[in-house]
Scaffold this motif. Structure first.
Motif, PDB file in Angstrom:
ATOM      1  N   HIS A  68       0.823  -1.199   0.000  1.00 24.27           N
ATOM      2  CA  HIS A  68       0.000   0.000   0.000  1.00 24.27           C
ATOM      3  C   HIS A  68       0.877   1.277   0.000  1.00 24.27           C
ATOM      4  O   HIS A  68       0.619   2.225   0.715  1.00 24.27           O
ATOM      5  CB  HIS A  68      -0.958   0.011   1.205  1.00 24.27           C
ATOM      6  N   VAL A  69       1.934   1.225  -0.788  1.00 24.42           N
ATOM      7  CA  VAL A  69       2.813   2.393  -0.914  1.00 24.42           C
ATOM      8  C   VAL A  69       3.134   2.648  -2.386  1.00 24.42           C
ATOM      9  O   VAL A  69       2.984   1.758  -3.233  1.00 24.42           O
ATOM     10  CB  VAL A  69       4.153   2.221  -0.146  1.00 24.42           C
ATOM     11  N   TYR A  70       3.578   3.850  -2.657  1.00 24.17           N
ATOM     12  CA  TYR A  70       4.031   4.217  -3.989  1.00 24.17           C
ATOM     13  C   TYR A  70       5.525   4.493  -3.886  1.00 24.17           C
ATOM     14  O   TYR A  70       5.971   5.207  -2.990  1.00 24.17           O
ATOM     15  CB  TYR A  70       3.289   5.472  -4.459  1.00 24.17           C
ATOM     16  N   LYS A  71       6.304   3.863  -4.789  1.00 24.01           N
ATOM     17  CA  LYS A  71       7.760   4.052  -4.740  1.00 24.01           C
ATOM     18  C   LYS A  71       8.267   4.637  -6.054  1.00 24.01           C
ATOM     19  O   LYS A  71       7.769   4.270  -7.133  1.00 24.01           O
ATOM     20  CB  LYS A  71       8.465   2.708  -4.506  1.00 24.01           C
ATOM     21  N   PHE A  72       9.223   5.515  -5.958  1.00 28.44           N
ATOM     22  CA  PHE A  72       9.878   6.015  -7.178  1.00 28.44           C
ATOM     23  C   PHE A  72      11.342   6.315  -6.896  1.00 28.44           C
ATOM     24  O   PHE A  72      11.728   6.651  -5.780  1.00 28.44           O
ATOM     25  CB  PHE A  72       9.154   7.238  -7.749  1.00 28.44           C
ATOM     26  N   LYS A  73      12.152   6.150  -7.970  1.00 23.77           N
ATOM     27  CA  LYS A  73      13.599   6.352  -7.829  1.00 23.77           C
ATOM     28  C   LYS A  73      13.946   7.818  -8.037  1.00 23.77           C
ATOM     29  O   LYS A  73      13.449   8.456  -8.958  1.00 23.77           O
ATOM     30  CB  LYS A  73      14.333   5.497  -8.863  1.00 23.77           C
ATOM     31  N   MET A 110       6.015   6.940  -0.769  1.00 21.71           N
ATOM     32  CA  MET A 110       4.905   7.725  -0.208  1.00 21.71           C
ATOM     33  C   MET A 110       3.674   6.848  -0.145  1.00 21.71           C
ATOM     34  O   MET A 110       3.585   5.827  -0.817  1.00 21.71           O
ATOM     35  CB  MET A 110       4.641   8.986  -1.028  1.00 21.71           C
ATOM     36  N   SER A 111       2.732   7.238   0.702  1.00 22.37           N
ATOM     37  CA  SER A 111       1.496   6.460   0.765  1.00 22.37           C
ATOM     38  C   SER A 111       0.326   7.397   1.020  1.00 22.37           C
ATOM     39  O   SER A 111       0.493   8.473   1.610  1.00 22.37           O
ATOM     40  CB  SER A 111       1.587   5.395   1.856  1.00 22.37           C
ATOM     41  N   PRO A 112      -0.844   6.994   0.510  1.00 24.12           N
ATOM     42  CA  PRO A 112      -2.001   7.878   0.664  1.00 24.12           C
ATOM     43  C   PRO A 112      -2.298   8.102   2.142  1.00 24.12           C
ATOM     44  O   PRO A 112      -2.235   7.166   2.936  1.00 24.12           O
ATOM     45  CB  PRO A 112      -3.139   7.127  -0.034  1.00 24.12           C
ATOM     46  N   GLY A 113      -2.582   9.279   2.487  1.00 23.19           N
ATOM     47  CA  GLY A 113      -2.930   9.572   3.875  1.00 23.19           C
ATOM     48  C   GLY A 113      -1.736   9.898   4.736  1.00 23.19           C
ATOM     49  O   GLY A 113      -1.882  10.338   5.863  1.00 23.19           O
ATOM     50  N   SER A 114      -0.502   9.705   4.218  1.00 21.91           N
ATOM     51  CA  SER A 114       0.675  10.026   5.029  1.00 21.91           C
ATOM     52  C   SER A 114       1.220  11.393   4.628  1.00 21.91           C
ATOM     53  O   SER A 114       1.311  11.723   3.464  1.00 21.91           O
ATOM     54  CB  SER A 114       1.769   8.976   4.841  1.00 21.91           C
ATOM     55  N   ILE A 140      10.440  13.409   4.674  1.00 16.71           N
ATOM     56  CA  ILE A 140      10.266  14.752   4.115  1.00 16.71           C
ATOM     57  C   ILE A 140       8.783  15.121   4.186  1.00 16.71           C
ATOM     58  O   ILE A 140       7.939  14.404   3.648  1.00 16.71           O
ATOM     59  CB  ILE A 140      10.736  14.782   2.645  1.00 16.71           C
ATOM     60  N   PRO A 141       8.468  16.218   4.882  1.00 16.48           N
ATOM     61  CA  PRO A 141       7.048  16.553   5.043  1.00 16.48           C
ATOM     62  C   PRO A 141       6.391  17.024   3.744  1.00 16.48           C
ATOM     63  O   PRO A 141       7.025  17.668   2.913  1.00 16.48           O
ATOM     64  CB  PRO A 141       7.073  17.691   6.074  1.00 16.48           C
ATOM     65  N   LEU A 142       5.120  16.678   3.594  1.00 14.43           N
ATOM     66  CA  LEU A 142       4.309  17.122   2.463  1.00 14.43           C
ATOM     67  C   LEU A 142       3.280  18.124   2.981  1.00 14.43           C
ATOM     68  O   LEU A 142       2.745  17.953   4.070  1.00 14.43           O
ATOM     69  CB  LEU A 142       3.552  15.940   1.853  1.00 14.43           C
ATOM     70  N   ALA A 143       3.010  19.141   2.205  1.00 16.06           N
ATOM     71  CA  ALA A 143       2.004  20.116   2.626  1.00 16.06           C
ATOM     72  C   ALA A 143       0.602  19.505   2.590  1.00 16.06           C
ATOM     73  O   ALA A 143      -0.247  19.809   3.419  1.00 16.06           O
ATOM     74  CB  ALA A 143       2.067  21.351   1.732  1.00 16.06           C
ATOM     75  N   SER A 194      -9.281   6.653  -9.029  1.00 14.25           N
ATOM     76  CA  SER A 194      -8.401   5.474  -9.080  1.00 14.25           C
ATOM     77  C   SER A 194      -6.943   5.736  -9.470  1.00 14.25           C
ATOM     78  O   SER A 194      -6.242   4.834  -9.897  1.00 14.25           O
ATOM     79  CB  SER A 194      -9.001   4.372  -9.974  1.00 14.25           C
ATOM     80  N   ARG A 195      -6.492   6.956  -9.313  1.00 13.43           N
ATOM     81  CA  ARG A 195      -5.050   7.213  -9.489  1.00 13.43           C
ATOM     82  C   ARG A 195      -4.550   7.958  -8.254  1.00 13.43           C
ATOM     83  O   ARG A 195      -5.267   8.794  -7.691  1.00 13.43           O
ATOM     84  CB  ARG A 195      -4.782   8.080 -10.726  1.00 13.43           C
ATOM     85  N   LEU A 196      -3.324   7.637  -7.836  1.00 12.18           N
ATOM     86  CA  LEU A 196      -2.751   8.336  -6.691  1.00 12.18           C
ATOM     87  C   LEU A 196      -2.323   9.730  -7.150  1.00 12.18           C
ATOM     88  O   LEU A 196      -1.616   9.878  -8.145  1.00 12.18           O
ATOM     89  CB  LEU A 196      -1.560   7.572  -6.118  1.00 12.18           C
ATOM     90  N   ARG A 197      -2.774  10.743  -6.415  1.00 11.95           N
ATOM     91  CA  ARG A 197      -2.503  12.120  -6.838  1.00 11.95           C
ATOM     92  C   ARG A 197      -1.843  12.914  -5.713  1.00 11.95           C
ATOM     93  O   ARG A 197      -2.116  12.695  -4.549  1.00 11.95           O
ATOM     94  CB  ARG A 197      -3.802  12.798  -7.293  1.00 11.95           C
ATOM     95  N   VAL A 198      -0.981  13.837  -6.144  1.00 14.66           N
ATOM     96  CA  VAL A 198      -0.285  14.704  -5.183  1.00 14.66           C
ATOM     97  C   VAL A 198      -0.704  16.147  -5.436  1.00 14.66           C
ATOM     98  O   VAL A 198      -1.065  16.514  -6.552  1.00 14.66           O
ATOM     99  CB  VAL A 198       1.251  14.583  -5.317  1.00 14.66           C
ATOM    100  N   ALA A 199      -0.641  16.955  -4.394  1.00 15.48           N
ATOM    101  CA  ALA A 199      -0.987  18.365  -4.527  1.00 15.48           C
ATOM    102  C   ALA A 199       0.122  19.092  -5.286  1.00 15.48           C
ATOM    103  O   ALA A 199       1.268  18.637  -5.326  1.00 15.48           O
ATOM    104  CB  ALA A 199      -1.181  18.998  -3.154  1.00 15.48           C
TER     105      ALA A 199
END
Ligand code: ZN
Length: 358
Positions: free
Chosen positions: A66-71, A79-83, A93-96, A104-109
């Motif tokens: 239940h995580v998203y990983k990138f190099k 990163m993971s949803p809700g964290s 590293i904090p996210l705003a 159905s896609r994981l999205r970032v602000a």
């Protein structure tokens, strides 16, 4: 058109298409447009896959963990949803804003793009939102229209001094960094620094009240941003910004005013638009006199200029993507030089108006 990258602008064109679009680019690369933009929590959310692809990174979702990983050049980021954090090795590293699944896609602000992403890949990421969220408070629907209607009906007393007071609006603030330039310098900080210096000069030398839309690093709703302009004793609005471009060669000051009214309705509402242009011309002349390169005055329907009859000028102090401009705008003497020129222009405008009255 990208030479004049108005990425810090809240371009509100009446004819603007409804589809939300943002553009992301690395220095020296053409911008990548992303059209899937979701408005949540007062900001824009983008698919993390699309964001990473736009800067040449790849990641994937691990459904079991239940995580998203990138190099990244700094290592594998998780990163993971809700964290509220991105983890790289032992670093958090904090996210705003927390990432979230939307459609159905994981999205970032978008602040992930303007903040975290740059530090993860170690280079400047240019970001432009062509349809940003207007930060109206809940239940404020229509209040901006009412505010503009008020500004539109604002009448200047002819018996009073020409400039009884001004509003200075340092662009952006808080989570809205504006343009991020060379070395990670943030437009919001440059704008505030310049605004404070101009405020001081005007207060000390002209002795008129100066109302700042913000006096620290915090976000503003549009209503709050324009609030000082609605005061009876405010006779001009100066909005301060700095810009960025894909080309490191782009430099110089740019001044913006509302579009000029047609001759035909000049009698009805055109005169104050002329005032904005007169103010911009005075600022341009004194900036040039101070040895700063200034481009043509541009007429554009920018939201930070408001829509009323108040004389208003938006100033892009320079390009934070240009080494020369950036060093001037991050240096105390350089900023003093720019703000001294702005003050002289404002003073010249006020003196000229006094002449007309006498
Ligand atoms: Zn800006």
């Amino acid at each position: 058109m990208y030479r004049l990258l108005l990425c810090c602008f809240f371009l509100i064109l009446t004819c603007q298409p409804a589809a939300a679009t943002v553009e992301i680019a690395l220095s020296g690369h053409p911008p990548v447009p992303l059209t899937e933009v979701y408005q949540r929590e007062g900001t824009s959310f983008l698919a993390v896959d699309d964001v990473l692809a736009s800067v040449g990174l790849v990641g994937r979702w691990y459904s079991v963990e239940h995580v998203y990983k990138f190099k990244t050049p700094r290592g594998t980021a998780v990163m993971s949803p809700g964290s509220q954090f991105i983890r790289i090795g032992g670093d958090f590293i904090p996210l705003a804003h927390k990432p979230r699944f939307i459609d159905s896609r994981l999205r970032v602000a978008e602040d992930f793009v303007t903040g975290n992403l740059q530090s993860l890949i170690g280079q400047t990421v240019y970001y432009r939102n062509l349809n940003p969220v207007l930060e109206e408070e809940p239940g404020e629907e229509g209040s901006l229209d009412r505010l503009f209607a008020f500004l539109l009906s604002k009448k200047k007393s002819t018996s009073a001094a020409v400039l009884r007071g001004i509003e200075i609006d340092p662009g952006h603030g808080g989570e809205d960094s504006g343009v991020i330039g060379l070395g990670g310098i943030k437009e919001k900080a440059v704008a505030l620094d310049a605004a404070r210096r101009l405020e001081k000069l005007v207060k000390m030398q002209m002795g008129i009240p100066v109302y700042m839309s913000r006096d620290d690093d915090y976000a503003l709703t549009w209503k709050k941003r324009f609030e000082p302009a609605t005061r009876d004793d405010v006779d001009a609005l100066i909005s301060i910004h700095a810009q960025g471009a894909f080309s490191p060669a782009a430099k110089g000051v740019t001044l913006f005013v509302r579009p000029q009214k047609q001759e035909s309705d000049e009698a009805a509402a055109g005169t104050k638009t002329g005032e904005s242009l007169r103010l911009a011309n005075a600022l341009k002349a004194s900036l040039a006199k101070e040895g700063l390169s200034v481009g043509d005055i541009i007429e554009a329907p920018l939201l930070p200029l408001g829509r009323g009859d108040l004389p208003a000028v938006l100033i892009e102090l320079g390009y934070l993507s240009n080494a020369e401009d950036k060093s001037r705008l991050t240096d105390s003497q350089g900023l003093d030089q720019v703000t001294r020129a702005l003050y002289a222009g404002l003073k010249a405008y006020a003196d000229k108006q006094k002449e007309f009255q006498n």
